[in-house]
Design a protein around this motif. Structure first.
Motif, PDB file in Angstrom:
ATOM      1  N   ILE A  90       0.846  -1.186   0.000  1.00 44.02           N
ATOM      2  CA  ILE A  90       0.000   0.000   0.000  1.00 44.02           C
ATOM      3  C   ILE A  90       0.886   1.242   0.000  1.00 44.02           C
ATOM      4  O   ILE A  90       1.844   1.341   0.771  1.00 44.02           O
ATOM      5  CB  ILE A  90      -0.923   0.010   1.237  1.00 44.02           C
ATOM      6  CG1 ILE A  90      -1.760  -1.271   1.285  1.00 44.02           C
ATOM      7  CG2 ILE A  90      -1.814   1.243   1.226  1.00 44.02           C
ATOM      8  CD1 ILE A  90      -2.654  -1.482   0.084  1.00 44.02           C
ATOM      9  N   LYS A 139      -5.700   3.541   4.816  1.00 38.88           N
ATOM     10  CA  LYS A 139      -5.762   3.047   3.436  1.00 38.88           C
ATOM     11  C   LYS A 139      -5.591   1.535   3.395  1.00 38.88           C
ATOM     12  O   LYS A 139      -6.284   0.833   2.644  1.00 38.88           O
ATOM     13  CB  LYS A 139      -4.672   3.736   2.607  1.00 38.88           C
ATOM     14  CG  LYS A 139      -4.823   3.571   1.108  1.00 38.88           C
ATOM     15  CD  LYS A 139      -3.850   4.497   0.373  1.00 38.88           C
ATOM     16  CE  LYS A 139      -4.071   4.447  -1.130  1.00 38.88           C
ATOM     17  NZ  LYS A 139      -3.157   5.388  -1.847  1.00 38.88           N
ATOM     18  N   HIS A 154      -8.327  -1.396   2.203  1.00 37.87           N
ATOM     19  CA  HIS A 154      -7.926  -2.423   1.231  1.00 37.87           C
ATOM     20  C   HIS A 154      -8.280  -3.825   1.742  1.00 37.87           C
ATOM     21  O   HIS A 154      -8.842  -4.640   0.994  1.00 37.87           O
ATOM     22  CB  HIS A 154      -6.423  -2.310   0.983  1.00 37.87           C
ATOM     23  CG  HIS A 154      -5.856  -3.433   0.168  1.00 37.87           C
ATOM     24  ND1 HIS A 154      -5.965  -3.504  -1.207  1.00 37.87           N
ATOM     25  CD2 HIS A 154      -5.166  -4.561   0.548  1.00 37.87           C
ATOM     26  CE1 HIS A 154      -5.385  -4.604  -1.644  1.00 37.87           C
ATOM     27  NE2 HIS A 154      -4.893  -5.262  -0.600  1.00 37.87           N
ATOM     28  N   LYS A 184     -11.224  -6.549   0.392  1.00 34.75           N
ATOM     29  CA  LYS A 184     -10.848  -7.889  -0.058  1.00 34.75           C
ATOM     30  C   LYS A 184     -11.721  -8.973   0.570  1.00 34.75           C
ATOM     31  O   LYS A 184     -12.127  -9.924  -0.101  1.00 34.75           O
ATOM     32  CB  LYS A 184      -9.381  -8.157   0.277  1.00 34.75           C
ATOM     33  CG  LYS A 184      -8.384  -7.458  -0.619  1.00 34.75           C
ATOM     34  CD  LYS A 184      -8.313  -8.141  -1.973  1.00 34.75           C
ATOM     35  CE  LYS A 184      -7.227  -7.554  -2.837  1.00 34.75           C
ATOM     36  NZ  LYS A 184      -7.105  -8.266  -4.144  1.00 34.75           N
TER      37      LYS A 184
END
Length: 201
Positions: A147, A185, A189, A193
């Motif tokens: 990331i 962030k 993510h 997922k």
């Protein structure tokens, strides 16, 4: 009168059903992060916040349950060890996040020699995660992640290209805030997922 009683019973059942149903799924979250010289990781809190925004999710952080649960497996990549440990918690899913590197880099992204230089701050979080359906003893996801968070860009009008120029460095407070943005962030993510695997289960 009889019909009225039946109607009241039905309304009452509908009213209490959501409370009786419980969460759609319960997730044990285990996170390992490296030491950070200029701050402290709050990834667990941020991930818990992001996941709990769904009313159908209940999250249990392994470090908060350490006194009630057995020690996390030393062989953290062995699926059977993870499943056996997870089953002892009594929950449905296990999300294991291993952050191998969490850092801030300063990069020179443009330069006109003897005129000016442009520097940019980059935040990076690298590692991998496993998402396991404990009830089925099945690993649903095993992926690495990288990331990136971009920070401020600074132009330096210096003929000497001074890498110690304080204007191109973050302050201690800015580093803490930058880390927070990076971890938020990463949390988004990870949640993105796993949601497609638990939706409708």
């Amino acid at each position: 009168m009889k019909n009225m009683i039946v109607l009241l019973a039905a309304v009452t059942l509908l009213a209490v059903a959501p409370a009786m149903a419980g969460p759609d799924f319960e997730v044990v979250v285990h996170i390992e992060t490296p030491p950070i010289a200029w701050g402290e990781s709050h990834l667990a809190d941020k991930l818990q916040t992001e996941m709990s925004r769904s009313t159908s999710t209940r999250i249990y952080l392994s470090d908060q349950m350490a006194e009630e649960w057995p020690d996390y497996p030393t062989d953290r990549y062995h699926i059977d060890s993870l499943v056996n440990w997870g089953l002892e918690t009594g929950k449905r899913y296990l999300l294991a996040v291993y952050v191998q590197s969490e850092r801030i880099e300063r990069r020179k992204t443009f330069s006109l020699p003897m005129i000016f230089h442009r520097y940019e701050t980059i935040g990076l979080a690298e590692g991998e995660f496993r998402f396991i359906d404990l009830s089925k003893r099945k690993q649903l996801i095993a992926e690495s992640f990288k990331i990136k968070e971009r920070g401020k860009r600074v132009f330096q009008g210096s003929t000497d290209d001074d890498i110690n120029d304080p204007d191109i460095h973050l302050t201690a407070y800015q580093k803490i805030q930058f880390l927070a943005n990076l971890e938020e962030k990463l949390s988004r993510h990870l949640v993105k997922k796993i949601r497609r695997y638990v939706r409708g289960r």
